[in-house]
Design a protein around this motif. Structure first.
Motif, PDB file in Angstrom:
ATOM      1  N   VAL A 235       0.861  -1.183   0.000  1.00  5.51           N
ATOM      2  CA  VAL A 235       0.000   0.000   0.000  1.00  5.51           C
ATOM      3  C   VAL A 235       0.898   1.234   0.000  1.00  5.51           C
ATOM      4  O   VAL A 235       2.077   1.172   0.350  1.00  5.51           O
ATOM      5  CB  VAL A 235      -0.938   0.027   1.228  1.00  5.51           C
ATOM      6  CG1 VAL A 235      -1.922  -1.122   1.179  1.00  5.51           C
ATOM      7  CG2 VAL A 235      -0.139   0.010   2.535  1.00  5.51           C
ATOM      8  N   LYS A 236       0.314   2.346  -0.420  1.00  3.22           N
ATOM      9  CA  LYS A 236       1.013   3.624  -0.377  1.00  3.22           C
ATOM     10  C   LYS A 236       0.246   4.596   0.503  1.00  3.22           C
ATOM     11  O   LYS A 236      -0.980   4.709   0.387  1.00  3.22           O
ATOM     12  CB  LYS A 236       1.140   4.222  -1.788  1.00  3.22           C
ATOM     13  CG  LYS A 236       2.179   3.560  -2.664  1.00  3.22           C
ATOM     14  CD  LYS A 236       2.329   4.309  -3.982  1.00  3.22           C
ATOM     15  CE  LYS A 236       3.418   3.682  -4.850  1.00  3.22           C
ATOM     16  NZ  LYS A 236       3.604   4.435  -6.123  1.00  3.22           N
ATOM     17  N   MET A 237       0.957   5.271   1.385  1.00  2.00           N
ATOM     18  CA  MET A 237       0.363   6.349   2.159  1.00  2.00           C
ATOM     19  C   MET A 237       0.759   7.657   1.476  1.00  2.00           C
ATOM     20  O   MET A 237       1.934   8.035   1.464  1.00  2.00           O
ATOM     21  CB  MET A 237       0.863   6.336   3.602  1.00  2.00           C
ATOM     22  CG  MET A 237       0.279   7.452   4.461  1.00  2.00           C
ATOM     23  SD  MET A 237      -1.516   7.331   4.658  1.00  2.00           S
ATOM     24  CE  MET A 237      -1.615   5.919   5.776  1.00  2.00           C
ATOM     25  N   GLY A 238      -0.214   8.295   0.838  1.00  2.16           N
ATOM     26  CA  GLY A 238       0.037   9.577   0.192  1.00  2.16           C
ATOM     27  C   GLY A 238      -0.282  10.710   1.144  1.00  2.16           C
ATOM     28  O   GLY A 238      -1.348  10.715   1.768  1.00  2.16           O
ATOM     29  N   LEU A 239       0.627  11.669   1.254  1.00  2.00           N
ATOM     30  CA  LEU A 239       0.417  12.827   2.118  1.00  2.00           C
ATOM     31  C   LEU A 239       0.545  14.080   1.276  1.00  2.00           C
ATOM     32  O   LEU A 239       1.480  14.220   0.479  1.00  2.00           O
ATOM     33  CB  LEU A 239       1.423  12.840   3.269  1.00  2.00           C
ATOM     34  CG  LEU A 239       1.322  11.604   4.179  1.00  2.00           C
ATOM     35  CD1 LEU A 239       2.536  10.708   3.989  1.00  2.00           C
ATOM     36  CD2 LEU A 239       1.179  11.983   5.646  1.00  2.00           C
ATOM     37  N   GLY A 240      -0.419  14.979   1.417  1.00  2.31           N
ATOM     38  CA  GLY A 240      -0.412  16.189   0.601  1.00  2.31           C
ATOM     39  C   GLY A 240      -0.792  17.421   1.385  1.00  2.31           C
ATOM     40  O   GLY A 240      -1.425  17.343   2.440  1.00  2.31           O
ATOM     41  N   TRP A 241      -0.407  18.571   0.864  1.00  2.00           N
ATOM     42  CA  TRP A 241      -0.702  19.854   1.502  1.00  2.00           C
ATOM     43  C   TRP A 241      -0.490  20.974   0.489  1.00  2.00           C
ATOM     44  O   TRP A 241       0.102  20.765  -0.570  1.00  2.00           O
ATOM     45  CB  TRP A 241       0.206  20.070   2.720  1.00  2.00           C
ATOM     46  CG  TRP A 241       1.664  19.944   2.387  1.00  2.00           C
ATOM     47  CD1 TRP A 241       2.494  20.891   1.868  1.00  2.00           C
ATOM     48  CD2 TRP A 241       2.460  18.756   2.503  1.00  2.00           C
ATOM     49  NE1 TRP A 241       3.756  20.393   1.668  1.00  2.00           N
ATOM     50  CE2 TRP A 241       3.762  19.078   2.058  1.00  2.00           C
ATOM     51  CE3 TRP A 241       2.206  17.463   2.961  1.00  2.00           C
ATOM     52  CZ2 TRP A 241       4.803  18.160   2.047  1.00  2.00           C
ATOM     53  CZ3 TRP A 241       3.244  16.542   2.952  1.00  2.00           C
ATOM     54  CH2 TRP A 241       4.523  16.887   2.500  1.00  2.00           C
ATOM     55  N   GLU A 242      -1.002  22.139   0.792  1.00  2.86           N
ATOM     56  CA  GLU A 242      -0.802  23.311  -0.054  1.00  2.86           C
ATOM     57  C   GLU A 242      -0.523  24.525   0.831  1.00  2.86           C
ATOM     58  O   GLU A 242      -0.957  24.559   1.993  1.00  2.86           O
ATOM     59  CB  GLU A 242      -2.039  23.593  -0.917  1.00  2.86           C
ATOM     60  CG  GLU A 242      -2.311  22.539  -1.977  1.00  2.86           C
ATOM     61  CD  GLU A 242      -3.533  22.879  -2.807  1.00  2.86           C
ATOM     62  OE1 GLU A 242      -3.988  24.047  -2.749  1.00  2.86           O
ATOM     63  OE2 GLU A 242      -4.046  21.986  -3.495  1.00  2.86           O
TER      64      GLU A 242
END
Length: 396
Positions: A235-242
Motif C-alpha cells: 500500500v502507499k500512504m500519500g500525504l499532501g498539503w498546499e
C-alpha cells in the motif's frame, strides 16, 4: 505493560489474578501452534477448573478469579495459554470497567500488571497470554475485545460454543433484574428506542474495506481487512498539503516511525532515510514546496513483509524550517493500493494550530494479525523525525 508488550518469565509457575469493579467470568484456553484448542478439555473455567498444567480459581471474598499456569506441566503441543474474561452479568459491556491482570509468582510477588485501554461495546476480552518461544516462557499483554461475548472467543479458538455458553445460562436469570446496566439510562426516559442509535458512536468508524473507499474523521478507525482477509499486499500512504492563502512555498516532510510492542522505536523512514526494514517501507523523496495537485510525498509499505516485531506505524508531517500549520491548507493523508492505485482510505485534516508537526494517522497490528488504521490529526511541537518519536509513541 502496554498492549502487545511482553516480558520473560523467570519462574515456572505463575498465577494471573483478574480484577474489575464487577464480577467476572475468567477462563484459560490452551492453544496449539495453529491457535486452536485440541478439544473442549483445553477450556479451563469455573465449571471445568483443571486442565493440563492450567487451573482455575474462583473468586471468594477479597480473592479474585485467577488462572494458574504451571509451565513445566503444560503439554509440549501447547504453545500458549490465553487468559480471558467476560462480565458475569448478562449483556454487560466492559465500558468503564476495564479489568486488570496481575501476574504473580508463587510467593505472591508481582511480575507484571496490565490494564487495557478504555473499552466500549466489548463483552469479552483476551487479557494476557502466557506463551512459549524458543523453549522459554513469556507473558504478553493482549487486550483484544469481542463484542459477541465468550461465544466469539470460543468460535475463534475452536471450542464448542455450547460448552462455554451453558455455564452462563443459569446465571442470567439471577442477574436478570440488573439489565438496567446496559439499558438503565434509556428506560428512565420512555423513548428507549432513540437511545439505541447513540450506542454505535462508542466505537466510531470500526469498519473494514469491503464497501469501497473509507473516509475517516479524527479518531475514527478502519480495519484493513477486505473479504474477510487482512490486507497483506503493498500500500502507499500519500500525504499532501498546499500553502494557505496563496502564501509562500511550504516545505513539509512526511515520515513514518515504526514501533515495537513496548512503544520502542525500531526505525524511521523520511527524506534522509528513504528505505528501512529491508525495503518493506520506502519513501518517495522530499518535496520542497507543496505546490501542485496530488500527493506531495508518498510512503510505500509492503504489509505482508513487515517484521513481526513491528506492531505500530505512525505517519507524521513536520516543518523543518519552522513554518506552522496555520500556513498550510488542505492537508490530508490517503491510503492507496500500490498495485492498482485505488484509494482505500482518506483522512482530510480539518482545523489548524500554530505548531510545526502533526501526527496524521497510525497503523496498529491487532492480536489476530490484521492491521487497523486510525485517523489522528494531533498537532505537536516538532521539526524533525527525532522530535516526533516521543509524542508518536505516546499516541500508540
Amino acid at each position: 505493560m502496554t498492549p502487545g508488550s511482553n516480558i520473560p518469565l523467570s519462574v515456572a509457575r505463575v498465577t494471573v489474578d483478574v480484577t474489575a469493579p464487577v464480577r467476572l467470568d475468567v477462563s484459560g484456553l490452551l492453544l496449539t501452534a495453529d491457535g486452536k484448542v485440541r478439544s473442549d478439555d483445553d477450556f479451563v473455567f469455573y465449571n471445568q477448573p483443571n486442565g493440563p498444567g492450567v487451573t482455575h480459581r474462583a473468586a471468594s471474598g477479597a480473592t479474585p478469579d485467577a488462572i494458574t499456569v504451571d509451565t513445566a506441566a503444560v503439554p509440549a503441543a501447547i504453545e500458549k495459554i490465553v487468559v480471558t474474561a467476560s462480565p458475569d452479568a448478562a449483556g454487560t459491556t466492559f465500558a468503564g470497567i476495564e479489568p486488570t491482570a496481575t501476574v504473580r509468582a508463587d510467593d505472591g510477588s508481582v511480575i507484571a500488571t496490565f490494564t487495557p485501554p478504555p473499552l466500549g461495546t466489548e463483552t469479552a476480552l483476551l487479557i494476557v497470554e502466557v506463551y512459549r518461544r524458543n523453549g522459554a516462557w513469556k507473558v504478553r499483554a493482549v487486550g483484544q475485545g469481542y463484542a459477541n461475548g465468550l461465544a466469539g472467543i470460543a468460535t475463534d479458538f475452536g471450542v464448542s460454543v455450547e460448552e462455554p455458553a451453558a455455564p452462563t445460562a443459569p446465571v442470567a436469570p439471577v442477574t436478570a433484574p440488573m439489565p438496567p446496566a446496559p439499558v438503565a439510562v434509556a428506560p428512565v426516559g420512555a423513548p428507549p428506542v432513540p437511545a439505541a442509535p447513540a450506542a454505535p458512536p462508542a466505537v466510531p468508524g470500526k469498519i473494514n474495506l469491503d464497501k469501497g473507499r473509507v473516509s475517516l474523521r479524527k479518531n475514527e478507525t478502519v480495519s484493513l481487512v477486505k473479504g474477510g482477509k487482512p490486507l497483506t499486499r503493498s500500500v502507499k500512504m500519500g500525504l499532501g498539503w498546499e500553502p494557505a492563502w496563496n502564501g509562500r512555498a511550504i516545505d513539509l516532510d512526511a515520515s513514518v516511525i515504526a514501533y515495537g510492542p513496548d512503544r520502542n522505536m525500531i526505525d524511521a523512514c523520511y527524506f534522509g532515510r528513504l528505505q528501512i526494514l529491508g525495503g518493506t517501507i520506502q519513501h518517495s523523496g522530499d518535496n520542497l514546496t507543496g505546490d501542485g495537485s496530488g500527493d506531495d510525498e508518498t510512503i510505500t509499505v509492503h504489509m505482508g513483509g513487515l517484521p513481526p516485531e513491528v506492531t505500530g506505524l505512525v505517519f507524521t508531517v513536520s516543518s523543518f524550517n519552522g513554518q506552522k500549520f496555520t500556513e498550510v491548507a488542505k492537508a490530508y493523508c490517503r491510503l492507496l493500493d500500490a498495485q492498482t492505485g485505488e484509494e482505500l482510505v482518506r483522512f482530510d485534516l480539518t482545523g489548524s494550530e500554530p505548531k510545526t508537526g502533526v501526527l496524521m494517522c497510525k497503523f496498529i497490528r491487532q492480536y489476530s494479525g490484521e492491521w487497523e488504521m486510525t485517523a489522528m490529526g494531533d498537532y505537536v511541537k516538532a521539526k524533525t523525525v527525532r522530535d516526533l518519536v516521543k509524542p508518536a509513541a505516546q499516541a500508540l
